[in-house]
Enzyme design. Structure first.
Site, PDB file in Angstrom:
ATOM      1  N   LEU A  69      21.778 -14.062 -82.906  1.00 38.64           N
ATOM      2  CA  LEU A  69      21.005 -15.178 -82.351  1.00 38.64           C
ATOM      3  C   LEU A  69      20.366 -14.717 -81.049  1.00 38.64           C
ATOM      4  O   LEU A  69      20.909 -13.866 -80.348  1.00 38.64           O
ATOM      5  CB  LEU A  69      21.927 -16.377 -82.061  1.00 38.64           C
ATOM      6  CG  LEU A  69      22.567 -17.093 -83.253  1.00 38.64           C
ATOM      7  CD1 LEU A  69      23.522 -18.167 -82.750  1.00 38.64           C
ATOM      8  CD2 LEU A  69      21.510 -17.707 -84.155  1.00 38.64           C
ATOM      9  N   ASP A  70      19.197 -15.287 -80.720  1.00 40.77           N
ATOM     10  CA  ASP A  70      18.570 -15.006 -79.425  1.00 40.77           C
ATOM     11  C   ASP A  70      19.555 -15.338 -78.309  1.00 40.77           C
ATOM     12  O   ASP A  70      20.388 -16.242 -78.453  1.00 40.77           O
ATOM     13  CB  ASP A  70      17.317 -15.865 -79.228  1.00 40.77           C
ATOM     14  CG  ASP A  70      16.191 -15.464 -80.157  1.00 40.77           C
ATOM     15  OD1 ASP A  70      16.225 -14.346 -80.689  1.00 40.77           O
ATOM     16  OD2 ASP A  70      15.272 -16.296 -80.333  1.00 40.77           O
ATOM     17  N   MET A  71      19.416 -14.647 -77.193  1.00 40.18           N
ATOM     18  CA  MET A  71      20.317 -14.869 -76.069  1.00 40.18           C
ATOM     19  C   MET A  71      20.336 -16.341 -75.650  1.00 40.18           C
ATOM     20  O   MET A  71      21.390 -16.907 -75.344  1.00 40.18           O
ATOM     21  CB  MET A  71      19.898 -13.998 -74.877  1.00 40.18           C
ATOM     22  CG  MET A  71      20.822 -14.117 -73.682  1.00 40.18           C
ATOM     23  SD  MET A  71      20.406 -12.990 -72.344  1.00 40.18           S
ATOM     24  CE  MET A  71      18.938 -13.793 -71.699  1.00 40.18           C
TER      25      MET A  71
END
Length: 561
Positions: free
Chosen positions: A408-410
């Site tokens: 997942l994106d940060m």
């Protein structure tokens, strides 16, 4: 404010009390200081009614010509008398000019009619015209066609003759069989010698045919080469001139810093990943603002850049919204120019630690599902090593294999799937690749969507000037598809479910924000919308087949917003 006037130091009209910042704005990730917002509002007020220049920003439907939105910058500065004011700049050119009243000048004027760059550019245009004329000439077309005809004719002749050789060989073989049955040994030997001579004849005839074809092709190639050589020479001259112009141009762009040290573009980019400065380096608003401030002994206090105009087709740009400086062009330049200046720390390098154990949503002997916090990396980064992966390696010391099945994106929170062994990891990855894993995200968007559901398909590729941001690109982008469903609309915001069909970097964020997508950025999106306390995007549900029990699993983790 209709006209800026000729002065470049604009007194800052304070409409509220505002303290000076303790440090200058970190230009690549910031929330605009109150003083910068005031300066930007004054500049925007001017842009709305100015008569100093003509430029089609795409905001007036009655204007003709190419629509080009622009990045503008304001820098709050202090003069020797401690008077507060601001400088204004634009990126690139404005109204086909480098100089507009009220805006700081470019670091180097490439538009000087008698300057080396315009003279060199004119010569390049002549060369381009000559090359184009020669490449499109009828003589070249005829020579190409003649060569293609020669090659085709030679191949056809050889093919036909080889077929004849094959047929004659069959005839000779048949003659041998018949002669062996009807002729004496002496007669058969005489016939066999004659047949061998025929075989040798065809062998040498084939060689002659090959040589004749090669000679014909060589002759056609010589005629073509005679026409291509002048083009090659012109292209070599063009490449040499272009490289020389660029090198000389890069030497003309010389930038000061707070210590009074000057460096040109070549020196600034020398030790970067791309030692050759990207096209347009030094033409952005920020370097112009710093250069003028230093040259005129003005102290930089704060800075902000905003977009003015319609959104381009590829990038996500909203009218009047603030944006960070570009990285590929400006980061090396501003890194030099801010040397000696007290600058805010990079907020990204100060991401809060997540010392608490990760929330386990589901676990069995084969896999784990955790709830990843927002602003926390899935895997270790260049500077930040703590991540879901590093925590899971400590949590599962005996586990083998890559562990994380996806990422997942940060800034995104929610469900992450971890495999405890290689076999489980491989099985789950196959499900992701086959797109049989069903993912549901929940997001809160700025604005009210009109449709209850729909699909966004916008191909994406990385923005080479601003990694890791993504661009919509129909030429080189990868397929990206998102289905959505509206949950609720209230008070100017929309709560939605996202069902990503593909899994591209920042896919949901771009599809939400882009003008040809939902045109409604996710609340708190610091890259494609407006920075907030957090990105309101959460991976809420995962549906997949258990790799061992073959049970259909649906795991849910409610959004914290």
């Amino acid at each position: 404010m209709k006209n800026f006037g000729c002065e470049l130091f604009h007194p800052l009209v304070l409409n509220q009390k505002a303290e000076l910042p303790k440090a200058f704005t970190f230009p690549f990730y910031y929330t605009p200081h109150t003083l910068s917002v005031m300066a930007a509002e004054q500049l925007q007020s001017y842009l709305e009614c100015q008569t100093d220049f003509e430029h089609n920003f795409g905001l007036d439907s009655t204007q003709t010509g190419l629509q080009i939105g622009k990045m503008f910058g304001v820098m709050v500065v202090e003069d020797k008398a401690k008077q507060l004011g601001y400088l204004a700049a634009f990126s690139g050119k404005l109204g086909e000019s480098n100089f507009v009243n009220g805006f700081v000048p470019t670091v180097f004027d490439t538009l000087q009619p008698e300057g080396f760059y315009k003279i060199g550019e004119a010569r390049l245009n002549v060369l381009n015209g000559e090359i184009e004329a020669l490449e499109n000439s009828s003589d070249l077309a005829k020579a190409n066609s003649a060569l293609e005809t020669c090659i085709a004719q030679s191949e056809a002749d050889l093919k036909a003759f080889k077929a004849k050789i094959k047929a004659q060989k069959k005839v000779r073989n048949a003659q041998r069989v018949e002669a062996k049955a009807n002729l004496t040994a002496v007669e058969f030997d005489a016939l066999d010698q004659d047949l061998k001579k025929q075989s040798i004849y065809y062998h040498y005839r084939l060689k002659d045919l090959k040589k004749a074809g090669e000679a014909s092709i060589a002759k056609a190639k010589l005629k073509l080469e005679a026409l291509l050589n002048p083009i090659k020479l012109l292209k070599t001259e063009r490449a040499t001139l272009s490289a020389s112009l660029q090198n000389r141009l890069h030497q003309q762009y010389r930038f000061l810093n707070a210590k009074g040290v000057t460096k040109d573009l070549l020196a600034i980019f020398k030790d970067t990943v791309t030692p050759t400065p990207p096209a347009g380096s030094g033409e952005c608003a920020a370097p112009k603002l710093f250069q003028y401030a230093y040259e005129n002994e003005l102290k930089p206090i704060a800075m902000a850049e905003f977009w003015w105009g319609a959104s381009p087709k590829s990038e996500i740009r909203k009218h009047k919204q603030f944006y960070p400086s570009c990285r590929s062009k400006c980061e090396p330049i501003l890194g030099h120019m801010m040397d000696g200046l007290c600058v805010e720390k990079n907020p990204i390098s100060e991401i809060p630690n997540h010392d608490a154990p990760l929330e386990i949503v589901y676990e069995d002997d084969y896999l784990v599902l955790v709830n990843k916090p927002h602003e926390f990396l899935s895997v270790p980064g260049k500077h930040i090593k703590t991540s879901v992966l590093s925590k899971m390696r400590r949590y599962l010391p005996k586990a083998k294999g890559p562990l994380l099945v996806h990422r997942l994106d940060m800034s995104t929170s929610g469900l992450l799937l971890i495999a405890k062994n290689e076999k489980t990891h491989k099985n789950l990855q196959k499900q992701f690749i086959a797109r049989t894993v069903k993912k549901r995200y929940v997001a809160v968007l700025e604005g009210e969507l009109q449709l209850a559901s729909g699909t966004v398909e916008l191909p994406l590729r990385v923005d080479l000037d601003n990694r890791p941001q993504q661009l919509v690109c129909y030429d080189y982008g990868k397929l990206a598809k998102t289905n959505y469903e509206v949950i609720a609309v209230k008070n100017g915001i929309t709560r939605v479910y996202f069902y990503p069909v593909t899994g591209r970097t920042h896919q949901l964020r771009v599809h939400a924000a882009h003008v040809n997508g939902l045109n409604s950025p996710i609340i708190g999106d610091d890259l494609y919308g407006t920075k907030g306390k957090r990105l309101h995007l959460h991976a809420e549900r995962l549906q997949f087949t258990h790799p061992v029990t073959l049970e259909a699993l649906t795991i849910t983790c409610e959004a914290p917003f």
